[in-house]
Write a protein that holds these residues in place. Structure first.
Motif, PDB file in Angstrom:
ATOM      1  N   ALA A   1      -3.121   9.021   5.823  1.00  7.84           N
ATOM      2  CA  ALA A   1      -2.628   7.820   6.502  1.00  7.84           C
ATOM      3  C   ALA A   1      -2.077   6.782   5.533  1.00  7.84           C
ATOM      4  O   ALA A   1      -1.145   6.044   5.879  1.00  7.84           O
ATOM      5  CB  ALA A   1      -3.749   7.198   7.335  1.00  7.84           C
ATOM      6  N   HIS A   2      -2.608   6.734   4.303  1.00 11.00           N
ATOM      7  CA  HIS A   2      -2.284   5.614   3.417  1.00 11.00           C
ATOM      8  C   HIS A   2      -1.649   6.006   2.086  1.00 11.00           C
ATOM      9  O   HIS A   2      -0.973   5.161   1.474  1.00 11.00           O
ATOM     10  CB  HIS A   2      -3.550   4.801   3.129  1.00 11.00           C
ATOM     11  CG  HIS A   2      -4.196   4.232   4.348  1.00 11.00           C
ATOM     12  ND1 HIS A   2      -3.712   3.125   5.006  1.00 11.00           N
ATOM     13  CD2 HIS A   2      -5.292   4.639   5.049  1.00 11.00           C
ATOM     14  CE1 HIS A   2      -4.478   2.852   6.052  1.00 11.00           C
ATOM     15  NE2 HIS A   2      -5.441   3.758   6.103  1.00 11.00           N
ATOM     16  N   ALA A   3      -1.870   7.224   1.609  1.00 14.27           N
ATOM     17  CA  ALA A   3      -1.427   7.573   0.257  1.00 14.27           C
ATOM     18  C   ALA A   3      -0.279   8.576   0.228  1.00 14.27           C
ATOM     19  O   ALA A   3       0.283   8.827  -0.835  1.00 14.27           O
ATOM     20  CB  ALA A   3      -2.608   8.125  -0.550  1.00 14.27           C
ATOM     21  N   TRP A   4       0.070   9.146   1.364  1.00 15.40           N
ATOM     22  CA  TRP A   4       1.138  10.145   1.423  1.00 15.40           C
ATOM     23  C   TRP A   4       2.492   9.451   1.496  1.00 15.40           C
ATOM     24  O   TRP A   4       2.708   8.566   2.319  1.00 15.40           O
ATOM     25  CB  TRP A   4       0.945  11.043   2.633  1.00 15.40           C
ATOM     26  CG  TRP A   4       1.994  12.102   2.822  1.00 15.40           C
ATOM     27  CD1 TRP A   4       2.967  12.137   3.782  1.00 15.40           C
ATOM     28  CD2 TRP A   4       2.171  13.287   2.040  1.00 15.40           C
ATOM     29  NE1 TRP A   4       3.736  13.269   3.652  1.00 15.40           N
ATOM     30  CE2 TRP A   4       3.276  13.997   2.585  1.00 15.40           C
ATOM     31  CE3 TRP A   4       1.515  13.823   0.927  1.00 15.40           C
ATOM     32  CZ2 TRP A   4       3.725  15.208   2.062  1.00 15.40           C
ATOM     33  CZ3 TRP A   4       1.958  15.030   0.408  1.00 15.40           C
ATOM     34  CH2 TRP A   4       3.042  15.709   0.965  1.00 15.40           C
ATOM     35  N   ILE A   5       3.420   9.850   0.620  1.00 21.96           N
ATOM     36  CA  ILE A   5       4.791   9.335   0.637  1.00 21.96           C
ATOM     37  C   ILE A   5       5.650  10.421   1.266  1.00 21.96           C
ATOM     38  O   ILE A   5       6.040  11.390   0.609  1.00 21.96           O
ATOM     39  CB  ILE A   5       5.278   8.991  -0.781  1.00 21.96           C
ATOM     40  CG1 ILE A   5       4.298   8.040  -1.475  1.00 21.96           C
ATOM     41  CG2 ILE A   5       6.674   8.373  -0.730  1.00 21.96           C
ATOM     42  CD1 ILE A   5       4.650   7.750  -2.927  1.00 21.96           C
ATOM     43  N   SER A   6       5.944  10.279   2.531  1.00 19.14           N
ATOM     44  CA  SER A   6       6.550  11.361   3.300  1.00 19.14           C
ATOM     45  C   SER A   6       7.884  11.815   2.726  1.00 19.14           C
ATOM     46  O   SER A   6       8.142  13.017   2.597  1.00 19.14           O
ATOM     47  CB  SER A   6       6.729  10.922   4.758  1.00 19.14           C
ATOM     48  OG  SER A   6       7.248  11.979   5.536  1.00 19.14           O
ATOM     49  N   GLU A   7       8.743  10.865   2.365  1.00 23.64           N
ATOM     50  CA  GLU A   7      10.079  11.237   1.896  1.00 23.64           C
ATOM     51  C   GLU A   7      10.047  11.933   0.536  1.00 23.64           C
ATOM     52  O   GLU A   7      10.995  12.624   0.160  1.00 23.64           O
ATOM     53  CB  GLU A   7      10.993  10.011   1.831  1.00 23.64           C
ATOM     54  CG  GLU A   7      10.594   8.946   0.818  1.00 23.64           C
ATOM     55  CD  GLU A   7       9.571   7.950   1.357  1.00 23.64           C
ATOM     56  OE1 GLU A   7       9.399   6.883   0.725  1.00 23.64           O
ATOM     57  OE2 GLU A   7       8.951   8.241   2.403  1.00 23.64           O
ATOM     58  N   LYS A   8       8.945  11.775  -0.203  1.00 23.56           N
ATOM     59  CA  LYS A   8       8.813  12.423  -1.511  1.00 23.56           C
ATOM     60  C   LYS A   8       7.878  13.630  -1.469  1.00 23.56           C
ATOM     61  O   LYS A   8       7.684  14.294  -2.486  1.00 23.56           O
ATOM     62  CB  LYS A   8       8.329  11.411  -2.550  1.00 23.56           C
ATOM     63  CG  LYS A   8       9.321  10.272  -2.772  1.00 23.56           C
ATOM     64  CD  LYS A   8       8.818   9.279  -3.812  1.00 23.56           C
ATOM     65  CE  LYS A   8       9.822   8.154  -4.020  1.00 23.56           C
ATOM     66  NZ  LYS A   8       9.343   7.147  -5.007  1.00 23.56           N
ATOM     67  N   GLU A   9       7.283  13.880  -0.315  1.00 22.72           N
ATOM     68  CA  GLU A   9       6.399  15.031  -0.098  1.00 22.72           C
ATOM     69  C   GLU A   9       5.279  15.105  -1.133  1.00 22.72           C
ATOM     70  O   GLU A   9       4.967  16.162  -1.680  1.00 22.72           O
ATOM     71  CB  GLU A   9       7.200  16.334  -0.078  1.00 22.72           C
ATOM     72  CG  GLU A   9       8.226  16.396   1.044  1.00 22.72           C
ATOM     73  CD  GLU A   9       8.950  17.720   1.115  1.00 22.72           C
ATOM     74  OE1 GLU A   9       8.264  18.760   1.173  1.00 22.72           O
ATOM     75  OE2 GLU A   9      10.194  17.709   1.092  1.00 22.72           O
ATOM     76  N   ALA A  10       4.674  13.954  -1.383  1.00 20.45           N
ATOM     77  CA  ALA A  10       3.603  13.886  -2.376  1.00 20.45           C
ATOM     78  C   ALA A  10       2.768  12.636  -2.127  1.00 20.45           C
ATOM     79  O   ALA A  10       3.190  11.712  -1.423  1.00 20.45           O
ATOM     80  CB  ALA A  10       4.180  13.848  -3.789  1.00 20.45           C
ATOM     81  N   PHE A  11       1.574  12.623  -2.721  1.00 20.92           N
ATOM     82  CA  PHE A  11       0.752  11.416  -2.731  1.00 20.92           C
ATOM     83  C   PHE A  11       1.156  10.546  -3.917  1.00 20.92           C
ATOM     84  O   PHE A  11       1.695  11.038  -4.911  1.00 20.92           O
ATOM     85  CB  PHE A  11      -0.731  11.777  -2.876  1.00 20.92           C
ATOM     86  CG  PHE A  11      -1.294  12.524  -1.702  1.00 20.92           C
ATOM     87  CD1 PHE A  11      -1.662  11.851  -0.548  1.00 20.92           C
ATOM     88  CD2 PHE A  11      -1.455  13.899  -1.747  1.00 20.92           C
ATOM     89  CE1 PHE A  11      -2.190  12.532   0.542  1.00 20.92           C
ATOM     90  CE2 PHE A  11      -1.983  14.598  -0.668  1.00 20.92           C
ATOM     91  CZ  PHE A  11      -2.344  13.910   0.481  1.00 20.92           C
ATOM     92  N   TRP A  12       0.878   9.245  -3.786  1.00 24.21           N
ATOM     93  CA  TRP A  12       1.046   8.437  -4.987  1.00 24.21           C
ATOM     94  C   TRP A  12      -0.050   8.775  -5.997  1.00 24.21           C
ATOM     95  O   TRP A  12      -1.094   9.309  -5.647  1.00 24.21           O
ATOM     96  CB  TRP A  12       1.074   6.948  -4.714  1.00 24.21           C
ATOM     97  CG  TRP A  12       0.324   6.336  -3.566  1.00 24.21           C
ATOM     98  CD1 TRP A  12       0.859   5.903  -2.392  1.00 24.21           C
ATOM     99  CD2 TRP A  12      -1.081   6.006  -3.493  1.00 24.21           C
ATOM    100  NE1 TRP A  12      -0.116   5.342  -1.590  1.00 24.21           N
ATOM    101  CE2 TRP A  12      -1.316   5.382  -2.246  1.00 24.21           C
ATOM    102  CE3 TRP A  12      -2.162   6.174  -4.357  1.00 24.21           C
ATOM    103  CZ2 TRP A  12      -2.578   4.937  -1.840  1.00 24.21           C
ATOM    104  CZ3 TRP A  12      -3.422   5.733  -3.963  1.00 24.21           C
ATOM    105  CH2 TRP A  12      -3.616   5.130  -2.723  1.00 24.21           C
ATOM    106  N   TYR A  13       0.245   8.446  -7.283  1.00 26.40           N
ATOM    107  CA  TYR A  13      -0.720   8.791  -8.329  1.00 26.40           C
ATOM    108  C   TYR A  13      -1.989   7.971  -8.175  1.00 26.40           C
ATOM    109  O   TYR A  13      -3.094   8.506  -8.165  1.00 26.40           O
ATOM    110  CB  TYR A  13      -0.125   8.577  -9.720  1.00 26.40           C
ATOM    111  CG  TYR A  13      -1.111   8.903 -10.824  1.00 26.40           C
ATOM    112  CD1 TYR A  13      -1.328  10.221 -11.209  1.00 26.40           C
ATOM    113  CD2 TYR A  13      -1.847   7.893 -11.452  1.00 26.40           C
ATOM    114  CE1 TYR A  13      -2.252  10.530 -12.199  1.00 26.40           C
ATOM    115  CE2 TYR A  13      -2.769   8.195 -12.437  1.00 26.40           C
ATOM    116  CZ  TYR A  13      -2.969   9.515 -12.804  1.00 26.40           C
ATOM    117  OH  TYR A  13      -3.895   9.816 -13.772  1.00 26.40           O
ATOM    118  N   ASP A  14      -1.837   6.652  -8.079  1.00 27.53           N
ATOM    119  CA  ASP A  14      -2.991   5.822  -7.762  1.00 27.53           C
ATOM    120  C   ASP A  14      -2.516   4.559  -7.063  1.00 27.53           C
ATOM    121  O   ASP A  14      -1.315   4.290  -6.959  1.00 27.53           O
ATOM    122  CB  ASP A  14      -3.869   5.528  -8.991  1.00 27.53           C
ATOM    123  CG  ASP A  14      -3.209   4.648 -10.040  1.00 27.53           C
ATOM    124  OD1 ASP A  14      -2.442   3.734  -9.677  1.00 27.53           O
ATOM    125  OD2 ASP A  14      -3.475   4.859 -11.239  1.00 27.53           O
TER     126      ASP A  14
END
Length: 350
Positions: free
Chosen positions: A246-259
């Motif tokens: 819900a909070h850490a996924w960056i949909s357009e980059k298909e990845a989570f943020w590092y921190d």
């Protein structure tokens, strides 16, 4: 009225399973094909061969250690099992010759906590009976930083030390697998790992949230759960996975943020340290939400992860074999569960 006959539950289960085999997906087929698995397999072989060749070169110990970080021995043994190709065992032995023989044994296992990698060594001992690998597992579980018995609990209470706690838990469990007794500190470290999840996703008291660290914690807790069925673990992992998606996924980059200090910087290199937890929760619950989100995380990691050295290769293949396993076995597990629920205890209800 004719008397009702009792029903043999084992017979009903066998009929249901036979029906599924006859009319369900063909052998080897999947109702939910894994996304990007062919690319995952292809990169595993091509990059794995490059890393293996590098480990055979006369480089310095430091240069070679950088190629086995995140447990290269484990990765190559898993590749051998997955591909049924014994040539990868030689690659595992090369990684082991670097990590075990040039680092762990000379230091008597007194390595930093983030270098505590026991799974590959345990796998080698259980395959070959090599006493040097068993000794290395024992030394790491006893002497690696934060795994030692004299470590004050306060040192590992903050979530910033979650990785070291996760690796210590895994080292204790791997030591058990090669014959060591259960460590008294294990229960305390599991309690702390659950506390780290709470600091990140429950009480939200941690100053920084790092998704891949949560993935490492989930891996350790899942391994512990497999042995103990500790009921606290599934809901704690579910809370973590729901929050991350819900909070850490960056949909357009298909990845989570590092921190959480920079929520615009995506880290697809770390996706596959997190995706297996979603597959595990799907495997446990049958909830397609975790299948679908896990598949997107897996696909993003496969497509965009940089695999330019052994460290990054090992990051991506350390735990992702379990992702594939849990995704592929859930259907048959759920069938068995549904059949058992229908059958009950086999006795008439009236």
């Amino acid at each position: 009225m004719r008397p009702r006959r009792s029903v043999n539950s084992a017979w009903i289960l066998s009929v249901m399973l036979a029906s599924w085999l006859a009319f369900g997906p063909a052998a080897g087929a999947e109702s939910d094909p894994l996304p990007a698995v062919k690319q995952w397999e292809s990169r595993m072989v091509s990059v794995g061969r490059t890393v293996c060749d590098l480990l055979g070169r006369p480089e310095s110990t430091d240069q070679l250690l950088a190629q086995v970080y995140y447990d290269g021995t484990r990765v190559f043994f898993q590749m051998a099992d997955y591909t049924n190709d014994a040539s990868w065992v030689a690659c595992a032995q090369r990684a082991e010759a670097v990590y075990r023989d040039r680092y762990v044994l000379p230091t008597q296992g007194a390595v930093p906590g983030h270098w505590n990698f026991t799974r590959g060594l345990a796998m080698d001992y259980l395959r070959s009976g090599d006493p040097a690998s068993r000794r290395a597992v024992m030394l790491l579980a006893e002497n690696a930083a934060f795994a030692r018995d004299g470590t004050p609990p306060a040192w590992t209470m903050p979530a910033e030390d979650s990785r070291e706690v996760a690796y210590a838990i895994l080292s204790y469990l791997d030591a058990e697998s090669v014959g060591a007794p259960r460590r008294a500190r294990l229960a305390m470290l599991v309690e702390q790992a659950l506390g780290h999840l709470d600091q990140w996703f429950g009480a939200r008291t941690a100053p920084v949230i790092t998704p891949f660290m949560a993935g490492l914690t989930a891996e350790a807790l899942i391994k512990y759960y497999e042995q103990t069925r500790d009921p606290r673990i599934p809901p704690a992992i579910k809370l973590a996975l729901n929050w991350l998606w819900a909070h850490a996924w960056i949909s357009e980059k298909e990845a989570f943020w590092y921190d959480s200090r920079d929520t615009s910087a995506a880290s697809p290199d770390l996706n596959l340290l997190i995706a297996p937890a979603y597959a595990w929760l799907y495997h446990q619950t049958g909830d397609s939400l975790y299948r679908d989100t896990g598949d997107r995380i897996f696909a993003g990691g496969v497509k965009y992860a940089w695999l330019g050295d052994g460290k990054h290769f090992n990051q991506n293949y350390r735990w992702s074999f379990d992702y594939v396993k849990w995704r592929r076995t859930t259907g048959s597990m759920q069938l068995h569960t549904r059949a058992a629920a229908v059958i009950g205890d086999g006795r008439d209800s009236d």
